[in-house]
Motif scaffolding. Structure first.
Motif, PDB file in Angstrom:
ATOM      1  N   TYR A 208     -48.655 122.573  31.286  1.00  0.00           N
ATOM      2  CA  TYR A 208     -48.704 121.616  32.047  1.00  0.00           C
ATOM      3  C   TYR A 208     -46.863 122.840  33.146  1.00  0.00           C
ATOM      4  CZ  TYR A 208     -52.201 118.127  30.918  1.00  0.00           C
ATOM      5  OH  TYR A 208     -52.942 117.448  30.829  1.00  0.00           O
ATOM      6  N   GLU A 209     -46.752 122.141  34.300  1.00  0.00           N
ATOM      7  CA  GLU A 209     -45.397 122.608  34.954  1.00  0.00           C
ATOM      8  C   GLU A 209     -44.674 120.983  34.291  1.00  0.00           C
ATOM      9  OE1 GLU A 209     -43.609 122.935  38.638  1.00  0.00           O
ATOM     10  OE2 GLU A 209     -45.886 122.144  39.319  1.00  0.00           O
ATOM     11  N   GLY A 210     -45.082 120.273  34.057  1.00  0.00           N
ATOM     12  CA  GLY A 210     -44.619 119.125  34.241  1.00  0.00           C
ATOM     13  C   GLY A 210     -45.597 118.050  33.653  1.00  0.00           C
ATOM     14  N   PHE A 211     -45.029 116.967  33.467  1.00  0.00           N
ATOM     15  CA  PHE A 211     -45.616 115.542  33.464  1.00  0.00           C
ATOM     16  C   PHE A 211     -44.734 114.672  34.169  1.00  0.00           C
ATOM     17  CE2 PHE A 211     -46.563 116.741  29.380  1.00  0.00           C
ATOM     18  CZ  PHE A 211     -48.247 115.869  28.982  1.00  0.00           C
ATOM     19  N   PHE A 212     -45.465 114.086  35.461  1.00  0.00           N
ATOM     20  CA  PHE A 212     -45.194 113.264  36.406  1.00  0.00           C
ATOM     21  C   PHE A 212     -46.415 112.459  37.088  1.00  0.00           C
ATOM     22  CE2 PHE A 212     -45.153 117.144  38.059  1.00  0.00           C
ATOM     23  CZ  PHE A 212     -45.918 117.203  39.233  1.00  0.00           C
ATOM     24  N   SER A 213     -46.554 111.376  37.494  1.00  0.00           N
ATOM     25  CA  SER A 213     -47.265 110.778  38.418  1.00  0.00           C
ATOM     26  C   SER A 213     -48.524 111.385  38.899  1.00  0.00           C
ATOM     27  CB  SER A 213     -47.241 109.416  38.677  1.00  0.00           C
ATOM     28  OG  SER A 213     -48.151 108.556  39.187  1.00  0.00           O
ATOM     29  N   GLY A 214     -49.346 111.600  38.495  1.00  0.00           N
ATOM     30  CA  GLY A 214     -50.432 111.998  39.688  1.00  0.00           C
ATOM     31  C   GLY A 214     -51.547 112.401  39.288  1.00  0.00           C
TER      32      GLY A 214
ATOM     33  N   SER B 198     -46.024 121.028  27.794  1.00  0.00           N
ATOM     34  CA  SER B 198     -45.388 121.901  29.393  1.00  0.00           C
ATOM     35  C   SER B 198     -43.816 122.414  29.356  1.00  0.00           C
ATOM     36  CB  SER B 198     -45.004 120.053  29.844  1.00  0.00           C
ATOM     37  OG  SER B 198     -43.764 119.751  30.374  1.00  0.00           O
ATOM     38  N   ILE B 199     -43.970 123.383  30.522  1.00  0.00           N
ATOM     39  CA  ILE B 199     -42.627 124.074  30.704  1.00  0.00           C
ATOM     40  C   ILE B 199     -41.506 122.753  30.773  1.00  0.00           C
ATOM     41  CG2 ILE B 199     -41.796 125.267  32.575  1.00  0.00           C
ATOM     42  CD1 ILE B 199     -44.858 126.758  33.319  1.00  0.00           C
ATOM     43  N   GLU B 200     -41.159 122.226  31.279  1.00  0.00           N
ATOM     44  CA  GLU B 200     -40.651 121.054  31.917  1.00  0.00           C
ATOM     45  C   GLU B 200     -40.206 119.792  31.200  1.00  0.00           C
ATOM     46  OE1 GLU B 200     -38.125 122.701  33.547  1.00  0.00           O
ATOM     47  OE2 GLU B 200     -39.085 123.738  34.906  1.00  0.00           O
ATOM     48  N   GLY B 201     -39.427 119.848  29.943  1.00  0.00           N
ATOM     49  CA  GLY B 201     -39.739 118.623  29.874  1.00  0.00           C
ATOM     50  C   GLY B 201     -39.217 117.210  30.185  1.00  0.00           C
ATOM     51  N   GLU B 202     -38.553 117.642  32.289  1.00  0.00           N
ATOM     52  CA  GLU B 202     -38.273 116.352  32.744  1.00  0.00           C
ATOM     53  C   GLU B 202     -38.071 116.503  34.225  1.00  0.00           C
ATOM     54  OE1 GLU B 202     -34.255 113.960  32.184  1.00  0.00           O
ATOM     55  OE2 GLU B 202     -33.738 115.229  34.017  1.00  0.00           O
ATOM     56  N   MET B 203     -38.271 115.943  34.796  1.00  0.00           N
ATOM     57  CA  MET B 203     -39.343 116.075  36.357  1.00  0.00           C
ATOM     58  C   MET B 203     -38.239 115.157  37.456  1.00  0.00           C
ATOM     59  SD  MET B 203     -41.462 118.859  36.224  1.00  0.00           S
ATOM     60  CE  MET B 203     -41.901 118.800  37.550  1.00  0.00           C
ATOM     61  N   HIS B 204     -37.784 115.650  38.542  1.00  0.00           N
ATOM     62  CA  HIS B 204     -37.827 115.130  39.788  1.00  0.00           C
ATOM     63  C   HIS B 204     -38.799 115.241  40.809  1.00  0.00           C
ATOM     64  CE1 HIS B 204     -33.726 114.458  42.117  1.00  0.00           C
ATOM     65  NE2 HIS B 204     -34.565 113.048  41.757  1.00  0.00           N
ATOM     66  N   ARG B 205     -39.126 114.311  41.184  1.00  0.00           N
ATOM     67  CA  ARG B 205     -40.376 113.835  42.303  1.00  0.00           C
ATOM     68  C   ARG B 205     -40.225 112.996  42.634  1.00  0.00           C
ATOM     69  NH1 ARG B 205     -44.743 118.286  42.016  1.00  0.00           N
ATOM     70  NH2 ARG B 205     -45.990 116.504  43.574  1.00  0.00           N
ATOM     71  N   GLU B 206     -40.584 112.682  44.446  1.00  0.00           N
ATOM     72  CA  GLU B 206     -40.496 111.246  45.016  1.00  0.00           C
ATOM     73  C   GLU B 206     -39.746 110.379  44.459  1.00  0.00           C
ATOM     74  OE1 GLU B 206     -43.832 112.203  42.992  1.00  0.00           O
ATOM     75  OE2 GLU B 206     -44.316 113.610  45.072  1.00  0.00           O
TER      76      GLU B 206
ATOM     77  N   MET C 119     -40.108 113.442  30.117  1.00  0.00           N
ATOM     78  CA  MET C 119     -41.702 113.265  29.963  1.00  0.00           C
ATOM     79  C   MET C 119     -42.248 112.687  28.563  1.00  0.00           C
ATOM     80  SD  MET C 119     -43.314 116.921  27.833  1.00  0.00           S
ATOM     81  CE  MET C 119     -42.508 116.584  26.439  1.00  0.00           C
ATOM     82  N   THR C 120     -41.259 112.063  28.019  1.00  0.00           N
ATOM     83  CA  THR C 120     -42.024 110.928  27.253  1.00  0.00           C
ATOM     84  C   THR C 120     -41.724 109.494  27.675  1.00  0.00           C
ATOM     85  OG1 THR C 120     -38.952 110.171  26.322  1.00  0.00           O
ATOM     86  CG2 THR C 120     -40.938 112.515  24.464  1.00  0.00           C
ATOM     87  N   GLU C 121     -41.466 109.689  28.880  1.00  0.00           N
ATOM     88  CA  GLU C 121     -41.908 107.820  29.439  1.00  0.00           C
ATOM     89  C   GLU C 121     -43.003 108.050  30.452  1.00  0.00           C
ATOM     90  OE1 GLU C 121     -38.622 106.892  31.576  1.00  0.00           O
ATOM     91  OE2 GLU C 121     -36.833 107.178  29.566  1.00  0.00           O
ATOM     92  N   ASP C 122     -43.409 109.403  30.431  1.00  0.00           N
ATOM     93  CA  ASP C 122     -45.302 109.000  31.393  1.00  0.00           C
ATOM     94  C   ASP C 122     -45.880 108.926  30.124  1.00  0.00           C
ATOM     95  OD1 ASP C 122     -46.177 110.509  33.654  1.00  0.00           O
ATOM     96  OD2 ASP C 122     -47.281 111.530  32.526  1.00  0.00           O
ATOM     97  N   ALA C 123     -46.869 108.526  31.597  1.00  0.00           N
ATOM     98  CA  ALA C 123     -47.592 107.663  31.151  1.00  0.00           C
ATOM     99  C   ALA C 123     -49.142 108.367  30.283  1.00  0.00           C
ATOM    100  CB  ALA C 123     -48.844 106.672  31.815  1.00  0.00           C
ATOM    101  N   CYS C 124     -49.224 109.827  30.687  1.00  0.00           N
ATOM    102  CA  CYS C 124     -50.113 111.200  30.090  1.00  0.00           C
ATOM    103  C   CYS C 124     -49.041 111.201  29.066  1.00  0.00           C
ATOM    104  CB  CYS C 124     -50.281 112.008  31.020  1.00  0.00           C
ATOM    105  SG  CYS C 124     -51.620 111.241  32.765  1.00  0.00           S
ATOM    106  N   TYR C 125     -48.132 111.320  29.075  1.00  0.00           N
ATOM    107  CA  TYR C 125     -47.632 111.715  27.769  1.00  0.00           C
ATOM    108  C   TYR C 125     -47.881 110.838  26.922  1.00  0.00           C
ATOM    109  CZ  TYR C 125     -43.764 112.586  24.465  1.00  0.00           C
ATOM    110  OH  TYR C 125     -43.598 112.795  22.721  1.00  0.00           O
TER     111      TYR C 125
END
Length: 429
Positions: A10-16, A40-48, A54-60
């Motif tokens: 994954y590039e990273g974990f974020f809602s989508g 996951s390449i990134e452990g933290e994402m900044h979008r929208e 990553m650990t706060e994402d529902a998919c994770y």
């Protein structure tokens, strides 16, 4: 028989939708004949307008709860400077350039990637962006399956070039296209047609279904009458989603029907998103009182409840869509779809709802008509449930992964025999 080891990148974990769907596939396949893990390449994402570890994402959380190992190359962005460098790179990429900050990997990151890929038999790349990593020299060869979820490869910056390079190098052995529009767009962009496999999106039919109890509870929590027409917009705040168009249609709809309500869900769909607030002001500046019936719900982890409360699920995207998960999930919960003609939306909506031009007035009119005819569309929506089954989708992914692995094994065996003959010693001695 040994388990087939599969590693998703994954590039990273974020809602989508793409990450939700891919994570469902991984969970569905892991633990049987295949053993899955995620890097996951990134452990933290900044979008929208949201910074998310990553650990706060529902998919994770869903993946790890199912016993799927998940790791990250990078714990954090590493500060605003690094993030800014990546944004500069992405902008350069959209002009045909290369070398975004996200494409620069340290020796430690490449070594970690080499260890992770060496422990796998097949790699799944969630969209083409992770190929910037997998194309790096020195990594072990493993067959790659790229999972494509958009219909605008030309808008993916350097990622399309990364896909072309991976195909040319022989790393990519198959591409999963979630829609016919995806297949057609990538073939037109130069990706060989023989690599393309269409596996339509599917959802959990036990979760996404009409539910009178959920419908009543959600409406009650928002103060919405049982008979009020409700339209839901489930999307992240992004230019391709054309949020200003949706809001202009909402202004017309709410002004015309004093009982109607509109719900907006997704990353960035909150009052603290300054861009969204500006869009709302532009659309409702002459009638701020109507905003009492527009609810900003942000990211929700109970979308089956939100959809069950709605009569209409709408999408106003201008580009990029393939087979939008929000339309499928909403339809399976009984909401009538209304969408612009992007990607495979025309096929999804046919017989189930309405396709509209990208104009506020026709969209608002379609919402009213869809809500009024919801009961008439219900039989068609019920008949289409098997078409959108997650079980069907997961089974197809599993079969393709197995086929790619077997093809790779057959390709290696003749090479080993030739090596043994030339060297005159047993292979591996």
């Amino acid at each position: 028989m040994n388990e087939l080891r599969v590693l998703s990148i994954y590039e990273g974990f974020f809602s989508g939708g793409a990450r939700i769907l891919h994570s469902d596939v991984v969970r569905g396949l892991s633990g049987g004949a295949q053993r899955h893990a995620v890097l996951s390449i990134e452990g933290e994402m900044h979008r929208e307008a949201t910074r998310q570890p990553m650990t706060e994402d529902a998919c994770y959380r869903a993946l790890t709860a199912a016993g799927v190992p998940v790791s990250a190359l990078r714990d954090r962005f590493g500060g605003e400077g690094r993030e800014d460098a990546r944004e500069v790179g992405r902008k350069a990429g959209r002009k045909g350039g290369h070398g975004s900050g996200a494409d620069v990997f340290s020796r430690a990151e490449l070594a970690a990637t080499a260890r992770a890929t060496a422990a796998a038999d097949v790699l799944l790349s969630l969209k083409e962006q992770p190929l910037a990593l997998l194309n790096q020299a020195g990594l072990p060869y493993r067959p790659v399956v790229v999972c494509l979820h958009r219909s605008d490869p030309e808008n993916q910056g350097p990622a399309l070039d990364a896909l072309r390079a991976a195909v040319a190098a022989g790393r990519v052995r198959a591409c999963v296209c979630c829609a016919e529009s995806t297949r057609a767009a990538y073939v037109a962009a130069g990706i060989p047609a023989e690599l393309m496999h269409i596996i339509p999106n599917g959802v959990d039919l036990l979760r996404f279904r009409p539910d009178a109890v959920r419908r009543a509870a959600m409406r009650s929590s928002l103060g919405i009458a049982a008979d009020a027409p409700v339209t839901v917009f489930a999307a992240r705040y992004a230019a391709m989603k054309n949020v200003p168009l949706f809001l202009r249609a909402a202004r017309i709809h709410l002004g015309r029907d004093p009982g109607a309500h509109v719900l907006m869900c997704g990353a960035g769909m909150t009052a603290d998103n300054a861009e969204l607030t500006a869009d709302i002001t532009a659309a409702f500046g002459d009638a701020p009182g109507l905003l009492r019936r527009l609810s900003l719900l942000g990211v929700r982890h109970d979308m089956e409840t939100v959809y069950a409360a709605a009569d209409v699920v709408s999408l106003t995207s201008s580009s990029g869509e393939a087979a939008p998960l929000c339309l499928i999930e909403g339809m399976m919960c009984g909401a009538v779809p209304v969408a612009t003609d992007v990607g495979d939306c025309a096929d999804l909506v046919a017989g189930h709802g309405f396709l509209t031009p990208a104009q506020a007035e026709p969209i608002a009119a379609a919402w009213s008509r869809a809500a009024a005819l919801a009961a008439d569309f219900a039989p068609a929506l019920a008949r289409s449930r098997e078409r959108f089954s997650q079980t069907r989708m997961v089974t197809a992914y599993g079969a393709l992964i197995e086929r790619v692995h077997q093809d790779a094994v057959r390709a290696v065996r003749p090479a080993r025999r030739r090596t043994r003959t030339r060297a005159g010693v047993p292979y591996g001695a």
